[in-house]
Design an enzyme around this catalytic site. Structure first.
Site, mmCIF file in Angstrom:
data_model
loop_
_atom_site.group_PDB
_atom_site.id
_atom_site.type_symbol
_atom_site.label_atom_id
_atom_site.label_comp_id
_atom_site.label_asym_id
_atom_site.label_seq_id
_atom_site.Cartn_x
_atom_site.Cartn_y
_atom_site.Cartn_z
ATOM 1 N N PRO A 1 0.854 -1.305 0.059
ATOM 2 C CA PRO A 1 0.038 -0.047 -0.043
ATOM 3 C C PRO A 1 0.832 1.130 -0.054
ATOM 4 O O PRO A 1 2.079 1.232 0.292
ATOM 5 C CB PRO A 1 -0.629 -0.051 1.396
ATOM 6 C CG PRO A 1 -0.600 -1.368 1.611
ATOM 7 C CD PRO A 1 0.746 -1.968 1.234
ATOM 8 N N PRO A 2 0.248 2.588 -0.401
ATOM 9 C CA PRO A 2 0.960 3.630 -0.432
ATOM 10 C C PRO A 2 1.587 3.875 1.032
ATOM 11 O O PRO A 2 0.785 3.700 2.186
ATOM 12 C CB PRO A 2 -0.235 4.889 -0.606
ATOM 13 C CG PRO A 2 -1.177 3.790 -1.376
ATOM 14 C CD PRO A 2 -1.027 2.503 -0.759
ATOM 15 N N GLY A 3 2.621 4.504 1.379
ATOM 16 C CA GLY A 3 3.292 4.874 2.337
ATOM 17 C C GLY A 3 4.021 3.934 3.364
ATOM 18 O O GLY A 3 4.129 4.128 4.406
ATOM 19 N N GLU B 1 -22.149 11.324 21.315
ATOM 20 C CA GLU B 1 -21.015 10.817 21.716
ATOM 21 C C GLU B 1 -21.041 9.806 22.853
ATOM 22 O O GLU B 1 -20.415 8.693 22.781
ATOM 23 C CB GLU B 1 -20.003 11.674 21.917
ATOM 24 C CG GLU B 1 -19.615 12.600 20.606
ATOM 25 C CD GLU B 1 -19.358 11.759 19.437
ATOM 26 O OE1 GLU B 1 -18.878 10.746 19.418
ATOM 27 O OE2 GLU B 1 -19.680 12.337 18.199
ATOM 28 N N HIS C 1 -22.439 6.242 21.845
ATOM 29 C CA HIS C 1 -21.352 5.353 21.258
ATOM 30 C C HIS C 1 -20.637 4.773 22.454
ATOM 31 O O HIS C 1 -20.496 3.541 22.212
ATOM 32 C CB HIS C 1 -20.422 6.032 20.371
ATOM 33 C CG HIS C 1 -21.019 6.590 19.229
ATOM 34 N ND1 HIS C 1 -21.665 5.730 18.288
ATOM 35 C CD2 HIS C 1 -21.062 7.985 18.459
ATOM 36 C CE1 HIS C 1 -22.040 6.624 17.020
ATOM 37 N NE2 HIS C 1 -21.498 7.872 17.192
ATOM 38 N N LYS D 1 8.548 1.775 0.463
ATOM 39 C CA LYS D 1 8.780 0.905 -0.758
ATOM 40 C C LYS D 1 10.124 2.050 -1.306
ATOM 41 O O LYS D 1 11.082 1.320 -1.516
ATOM 42 C CB LYS D 1 7.851 0.908 -1.870
ATOM 43 C CG LYS D 1 6.525 -0.110 -1.233
ATOM 44 C CD LYS D 1 5.727 -0.384 -2.367
ATOM 45 C CE LYS D 1 4.693 0.800 -2.824
ATOM 46 N NZ LYS D 1 3.947 1.649 -1.877
ATOM 47 N N THR D 2 9.733 3.064 -1.541
ATOM 48 C CA THR D 2 10.655 4.051 -1.925
ATOM 49 C C THR D 2 11.919 4.328 -0.954
ATOM 50 O O THR D 2 12.967 4.090 -1.295
ATOM 51 C CB THR D 2 10.235 5.469 -2.276
ATOM 52 O OG1 THR D 2 9.084 5.401 -3.249
ATOM 53 C CG2 THR D 2 11.078 6.373 -3.179
HETATM 54 P P1 ADP Z 1 5.833 4.436 -0.574
HETATM 55 O O1 ADP Z 1 6.850 4.550 -1.562
HETATM 56 O O2 ADP Z 1 5.618 2.876 -0.306
HETATM 57 O O3 ADP Z 1 4.710 4.936 -1.092
HETATM 58 P P2 ADP Z 1 7.573 5.937 0.868
HETATM 59 O O4 ADP Z 1 8.799 5.077 0.909
HETATM 60 O O5 ADP Z 1 7.737 7.031 0.001
HETATM 61 O O6 ADP Z 1 6.289 5.291 0.470
HETATM 62 O O7 ADP Z 1 7.325 6.387 2.492
HETATM 63 C C1 ADP Z 1 7.199 7.749 2.719
HETATM 64 C C2 ADP Z 1 7.540 8.195 4.048
HETATM 65 O O8 ADP Z 1 7.204 7.496 5.037
HETATM 66 C C3 ADP Z 1 9.166 7.872 4.265
HETATM 67 O O9 ADP Z 1 9.838 8.994 3.581
HETATM 68 C C4 ADP Z 1 9.142 7.664 5.610
HETATM 69 O O10 ADP Z 1 9.382 8.883 6.393
HETATM 70 C C5 ADP Z 1 7.874 7.098 5.906
HETATM 71 N N1 ADP Z 1 7.904 5.707 6.184
HETATM 72 C C6 ADP Z 1 7.397 4.848 5.642
HETATM 73 N N2 ADP Z 1 7.710 3.649 5.938
HETATM 74 C C7 ADP Z 1 8.537 3.715 6.894
HETATM 75 C C8 ADP Z 1 9.269 2.804 7.845
HETATM 76 N N3 ADP Z 1 8.990 1.380 7.667
HETATM 77 N N4 ADP Z 1 10.196 3.178 8.630
HETATM 78 C C9 ADP Z 1 10.318 4.456 8.616
HETATM 79 N N5 ADP Z 1 9.613 5.471 7.948
HETATM 80 C C10 ADP Z 1 8.754 4.837 7.121
HETATM 81 ZN ZN ZN Z 2 -21.748 9.406 15.813
HETATM 82 MG MG MG Z 3 6.984 5.518 -3.357
#
Ligand code: ADP
Ligand code: ZN
Ligand code: MG
Length: 631
Positions: free
Chosen positions: A235-237, A455, A458, A240-241
């Protein structure tokens, strides 16, 4: 062409054989011809324009009329050069040939002039007249040279970007500016595996690649071939990069990074040329890492794409060819990242290409703690209760957590603190999830009361059920996201499985807000819209995907789109069944609401007690809430 011309042709040589003539064509032939053609054109223009430019706005006269003008007192200025005389009268400049006239100086001295001094200003320029050689250089060689330099510069850019595929010389002139291929390698990547928290499986898998880049001989000696490419999927974030950079950092090799979308160009063939460029640069710098981010932009499956996309397809084909033609022993490791693995072309995934797949998942509880810690290392902070924060952020990605820590640091700065505290981080969790507090929003007391009971409704239902996440916080401070208040529940540990009871309880909890509005305030408001949406989605998923309804059992009634990007789902059943599903969903929600009503009706006095407290404090913690319940 006959066979004899290429006596040593071998299948393996294909790549090189093909490239050589292309490079030659792209390199010299058209360049020179193009240059000559355009230079000739330029010279022609020059020849036509030169006299015109030189003579611009100077009127030729004969010597007689010059003398006449002098004697009539009209001349203001005279410049005598070797062979011609330039003079001005009125606003006009005239020229006339120089005549051997010994009386000229006397005449000029005696004549009157419209000048302030009343005398003609006159000078003789000693300028040894410009040699024809300088003239020739000025007017003919220099422009040619300039043009040649310009042409060279342009052509260099073109052949870099479009390369051989871009084709020959002039035809491609138009696309020059577009290609601008920038194949750049980061030679000193600072990122290390230590910067990537959690993701231990991914790291272990990539560690092997790092070893290989450090010491390829160890592998080749044994005859082991390392996978040419690894595909980072998740998933995003999820980092991976980040982890791709870390591999380069750990191995200490150049890092070529390009995003898939950079390959997709306006002109067919340019993307393919870029791929070729990237790989040829990379093989020069081996050992190194080539990283293609968001590879789905080019690697999308070729079948089933309506209205074909020639450019993308060519680029993909080129990528496949390059990966095949690559000598894996050289030490070029290809990494790619995507969050849409399902859409990738099968050809990309076969052995010899991206055959190793590295899964990056959303972090679990321990992973979240580790990620928060990694990012906290970069900011000044007090002792932080990582556990609380990590539990409150279930489902967050690494990028979310990085953002949360940064928000907390910003908040600490805003408040003039010297270090980040747990409270900062907790607040920033809420800021990231629900937006900033809107402290000065004006809400009438009557509305505040409804919000508070909603609230507490809930929270009360959640607390009364055993198989349900404990209440962490209740607040009626409005947020910029539009939330007027919310109840935060935080699971004690990490949950990977959700039971039917858990989900039913969750739906009951979601209905609790509306139930409280109805039972206590005798009204129903729009404030429940989000609850309704969530409850309906949950109930529907229970029926169509989780096999939790008595009526359909384990029958799959829905297919889901992309698992990572939350793609839309599609029903895979008859219209009749779809209608029955709706009825089933409605029944589940109605049952849940009945349960919530019973719970709240039995605890009216507690409801009032908590709501009063909440109206006074605006925010109460889980402990305070439980204290009132148990009193
Ligand atoms: P993706 O390429 O999977 O979408 P990124 O590698 O660009 O995600 O991650 C974005 C940012 O999130 C990174 O620059 C980092 O700061 C943070 N991050 C994501 N995963 C981790 C991790 N496992 N440990 C530390 N920081 C992370
Ligand atoms: Zn509610
Ligand atoms: Mg990325």
């Amino acid at each position: 062409m006959n066979f004899v011309e290429f006596p040593d042709r071998q299948p393996d040589n294909n790549q090189q054989q093909k490239k050589k003539p292309e490079q030659k064509l792209g390199g010299n032939g058209p360049q020179i011809w193009g240059f000559i053609a355009v230079a000739l054109f330029l010279l022609l223009i020059n020849a036509v324009l030169q006299p015109a430019i030189k003579q611009r706005s100077i009127v030729q006269t004969d010597y007689g009329s010059f003398i006449a003008k002098v004697e009539e007192g009209e001349v203001e200025q005279v410049v005598i050069t070797g062979e011609q005389i330039l003079y001005t009268a009125g606003k006009q400049t005239y020229s006339t040939g120089s005549v051997d006239d010994p009386n000229l100086v006397d005449r000029l001295l005696q004549a009157t002039s419209p000048n302030e001094s009343g005398k003609i200003e006159f000078v003789k320029k000693i300028q040894g007249h410009r040699s024809p050689i300088i003239d020739f250089i000025m007017w003919w060689i220099l422009p040619g040279l300039l043009f040649w330099l310009f042409y060279r510069a342009m052509f260099k850019r073109m052949s870099k970007g479009a390369g051989a595929a871009g084709g020959m010389g002039m035809g491609n002139f138009m696309s020059l500016g577009k290609s601008g291929a920038k194949v750049y390698a980061d030679t000193q990547v600072k990122t290390r595996f230590a910067d990537v928290a959690g993701q231990d499986e991914a790291k272990a898998s990539l560690q092997e690649m790092v070893d290989f880049l450090h010491n390829p001989k160890r592998y080749t000696a044994l005859g082991a071939k390392l996978p040419k490419g690894a595909l980072l999927v998740g998933p995003p974030g999820t980092g991976k990069t980040l982890i791709a950079r870390a591999v380069a950092g750990e191995a200490g090799v150049p890092f070529f990074s390009m995003s898939g979308s950079e390959f997709v160009q306006m002109f067919v063939g340019m993307g393919a040329a870029k791929v070729r460029d990237l790989f040829s640069e990379a093989s020069k710098k081996a050992p190194c890492i080539v990283f293609i981010d968001e590879i789905d932009a080019i690697g999308k499956s070729r079948e089933g794409s309506y209205g074909h996309n020639d450019e993308r397809e060519q680029t993909l084909n080129q990528l496949l060819t390059e990966m095949d033609g690559f000598d894996g022993d050289k030490g070029v490791v290809i990494l790619a990242a995507t969050n849409r693995p399902d859409s990738l072309d099968k050809a990309l995934l076969r052995p010899g290409r991206f055959d190793r797949r590295i899964q990056m998942e959303l972090p679990d509880l321990e992973g979240r703690k580790a990620i928060i810690q990694v990012h906290l290392n970069h900011v000044k902070h007090d002792a932080i209760d990582l556990d609380v924060v990590a539990r409150a952020t279930a489902g967050s990605s690494g990028a979310d957590l990085a953002n949360i820590v940064n928000e907390a640091a910003l908040r600490a700065v805003r408040q003039g603190k010297s270090a980040v505290t747990t409270a900062d981080i907790e607040e920033s969790v809420e800021t990231v999830m629900a937006g900033e507090q809107r402290k000065n929003a004006v809400i009438s007391p009557e509305e505040k009361r409804i919000i508070a009971y909603h609230e507490v409704g809930h929270a009360m239902v959640a607390a009364a059920q055993t198989d349900s996440a404990p209440v962490h916080k209740i607040t009626i401070i409005p947020r910029t996201s539009g939330a007027l208040g919310y109840t935060m529940q935080v699971d004690e540990g990490e949950k990977f499985l959700y039971s039917r009871d858990y989900l039913l309880n969750k739906i009951a909890t979601l209905t609790g807000g509306r139930v409280a509005e109805e039972l206590i305030c005798h009204t129903c408001t729009t404030g429940a819209s989000n609850d309704i949406e969530q409850a309906t989605n949950l109930a529907r998923s229970m029926v169509t995907r989780y096999g939790m309804s008595d009526r359909y059992g384990m029958m799959a009634l829905e297919t889901r789109g992309n698992a990572y990007l939350g793609g839309a789902s599609q029903l895979t059943c008859s219209d009749q069944t779809a209608a029955d599903i709706d009825a089933e969903v409605q029944r589940i929600i109605a049952d849940a609401k009945d349960k919530a009503s019973r719970i709240i009706a039995q605890r009216m006095d507690k409801m009032h007690a908590v709501a009063d407290y909440l109206l006074e404090k605006e925010t109460i913690t889980g402990e305070e809430f439980m204290k009132i319940l148990n009193s």
